[in-house]
Design a protein around this motif. Structure first.
Motif, mmCIF file in Angstrom:
data_model
loop_
_atom_site.group_PDB
_atom_site.id
_atom_site.type_symbol
_atom_site.label_atom_id
_atom_site.label_comp_id
_atom_site.label_asym_id
_atom_site.label_seq_id
_atom_site.Cartn_x
_atom_site.Cartn_y
_atom_site.Cartn_z
ATOM 1 N N ALA A 94 5.368 21.268 14.244
ATOM 2 C CA ALA A 94 4.629 22.521 14.047
ATOM 3 C C ALA A 94 4.166 22.636 12.601
ATOM 4 N N GLY A 95 2.914 23.004 12.435
ATOM 5 C CA GLY A 95 2.353 23.204 11.106
ATOM 6 C C GLY A 95 1.832 21.941 10.444
ATOM 7 N N ALA A 96 2.110 20.773 11.021
ATOM 8 C CA ALA A 96 1.637 19.522 10.426
ATOM 9 C C ALA A 96 0.155 19.332 10.733
ATOM 10 N N GLU A 97 -0.547 18.716 9.795
ATOM 11 C CA GLU A 97 -1.966 18.452 9.983
ATOM 12 C C GLU A 97 -2.130 17.302 10.981
ATOM 13 N N PRO A 98 -3.041 17.446 11.940
ATOM 14 C CA PRO A 98 -3.222 16.390 12.955
ATOM 15 C C PRO A 98 -3.622 15.056 12.340
ATOM 16 N N VAL A 99 -3.260 13.974 13.018
ATOM 17 C CA VAL A 99 -3.657 12.635 12.585
ATOM 18 C C VAL A 99 -4.930 12.254 13.333
ATOM 19 N N ASN A 100 -5.716 11.371 12.736
ATOM 20 C CA ASN A 100 -6.932 10.915 13.413
ATOM 21 C C ASN A 100 -6.821 9.425 13.737
ATOM 22 N N LYS A 101 -7.790 8.920 14.466
ATOM 23 C CA LYS A 101 -7.734 7.533 14.926
ATOM 24 C C LYS A 101 -7.761 6.534 13.765
ATOM 25 N N MET A 102 -8.440 6.872 12.677
ATOM 26 C CA MET A 102 -8.488 5.945 11.543
ATOM 27 C C MET A 102 -7.136 5.863 10.845
ATOM 28 N N THR A 103 -6.422 6.984 10.784
ATOM 29 C CA THR A 103 -5.067 6.968 10.213
ATOM 30 C C THR A 103 -4.172 6.056 11.050
ATOM 31 N N ILE A 104 -4.290 6.173 12.361
ATOM 32 C CA ILE A 104 -3.504 5.329 13.269
ATOM 33 C C ILE A 104 -3.893 3.867 13.073
ATOM 34 N N SER A 105 -5.183 3.596 13.002
ATOM 35 C CA SER A 105 -5.670 2.227 12.832
ATOM 36 C C SER A 105 -5.145 1.607 11.538
ATOM 37 N N ARG A 106 -5.235 2.356 10.428
ATOM 38 C CA ARG A 106 -4.743 1.837 9.141
ATOM 39 C C ARG A 106 -3.242 1.588 9.197
ATOM 40 N N TYR A 107 -2.507 2.497 9.838
ATOM 41 C CA TYR A 107 -1.053 2.357 9.928
ATOM 42 C C TYR A 107 -0.702 1.091 10.715
ATOM 43 N N CYS A 108 -1.349 0.904 11.850
ATOM 44 C CA CYS A 108 -1.058 -0.266 12.679
ATOM 45 C C CYS A 108 -1.427 -1.558 11.947
ATOM 46 N N THR A 109 -2.570 -1.561 11.275
ATOM 47 C CA THR A 109 -2.996 -2.737 10.519
ATOM 48 C C THR A 109 -1.995 -3.054 9.409
ATOM 49 N N SER A 110 -1.519 -2.019 8.719
ATOM 50 C CA SER A 110 -0.565 -2.244 7.624
ATOM 51 C C SER A 110 0.793 -2.721 8.134
ATOM 52 N N HIS A 111 1.028 -2.573 9.430
ATOM 53 C CA HIS A 111 2.285 -3.036 10.023
ATOM 54 C C HIS A 111 2.077 -4.292 10.875
ATOM 55 N N GLY A 112 1.004 -5.033 10.573
ATOM 56 C CA GLY A 112 0.783 -6.339 11.185
ATOM 57 C C GLY A 112 0.188 -6.322 12.575
ATOM 58 N N MET A 113 -0.256 -5.184 13.028
ATOM 59 C CA MET A 113 -0.838 -5.117 14.372
ATOM 60 C C MET A 113 -2.353 -5.247 14.268
ATOM 61 N N THR A 114 -2.791 -6.439 13.897
ATOM 62 C CA THR A 114 -4.223 -6.663 13.704
ATOM 63 C C THR A 114 -4.826 -7.508 14.812
#
Length: 181
Positions: free
Chosen positions: A39-59
């Motif tokens: 509650a109260g957290a700002e929503p995440v977008n698809k680019m945030t998810i994409s960058r996170y996955c890429t930074s964790h080797g999911m390329t």
């Protein structure tokens, strides 16, 4: 926590990486925002998810698409536009032919131009038909996604059953097809 990503700060990293096995980045963002966002957290977008996955080797994902969006195409409207253009062209052609009926050179030039124009309209109509077929397939896929969403939501209530189903799917020859949906 200065160097930590937004997803890690929310404590959702493991969830995002698990979801990325089967969902697009946009679908994950929707799922996180609808079900897991504090509650109260700002929503995440698809680019945030994409960058996170890429930074964790999911390329090297089989489903590298970030978005699930579908382009809308009004097949009937486009067909009507082609028809209207043909009617206008036919009317114009009749008037012009009446004017130049005695000049063979102009008739020949006009016939060549008119044939090229009609071929373009024919190709446009064929393209409209192809796009309409693709759109129909995408609509069917969208409905399958909705059905699978309901099934997955229901399966979330029964984690052991969900785990068993996913294990069977991963070992199935149709798993890649299911992932693509």
């Amino acid at each position: 926590m200065a160097g930590q990503s937004k997803i890690d700060k929310l404590g959702l990293g493991a969830k995002v990486l698990a979801l990325r096995q089967d969902l697009t980045c946009e679908e994950i963002a929707d799922e996180i925002n609808n079900r897991y966002l504090p509650a109260g957290a700002e929503p995440v977008n698809k680019m945030t998810i994409s960058r996170y996955c890429t930074s964790h080797g999911m390329t090297d994902m089989n489903r590298n698409d970030i978005s699930k969006s579908v382009t809308n195409f009004d097949a009937l409207g486009e067909a009507c536009k082609v028809r209207d253009r043909l009617v206008k062209r036919t009317n114009k052609m009749e008037r012009f032919l009446d004017e130049i009926k005695e000049d063979e050179e102009k008739l020949s030039e006009y016939a060549s131009i008119n044939n090229a124009y009609l071929n373009c309209l024919r190709q446009l109509n064929d393209l409209n038909e192809s796009v309409s077929k693709i759109q129909k397939e995408q609509l069917g896929m969208s409905k399958v996604r909705q059905v699978l969403g309901v099934v997955l939501t229901t399966l979330n209530k029964y984690p052991s059953v969900r785990a068993e189903i996913f294990e069977q799917l991963r070992n199935s020859e149709v798993y890649e097809t299911i992932r693509a949906i």
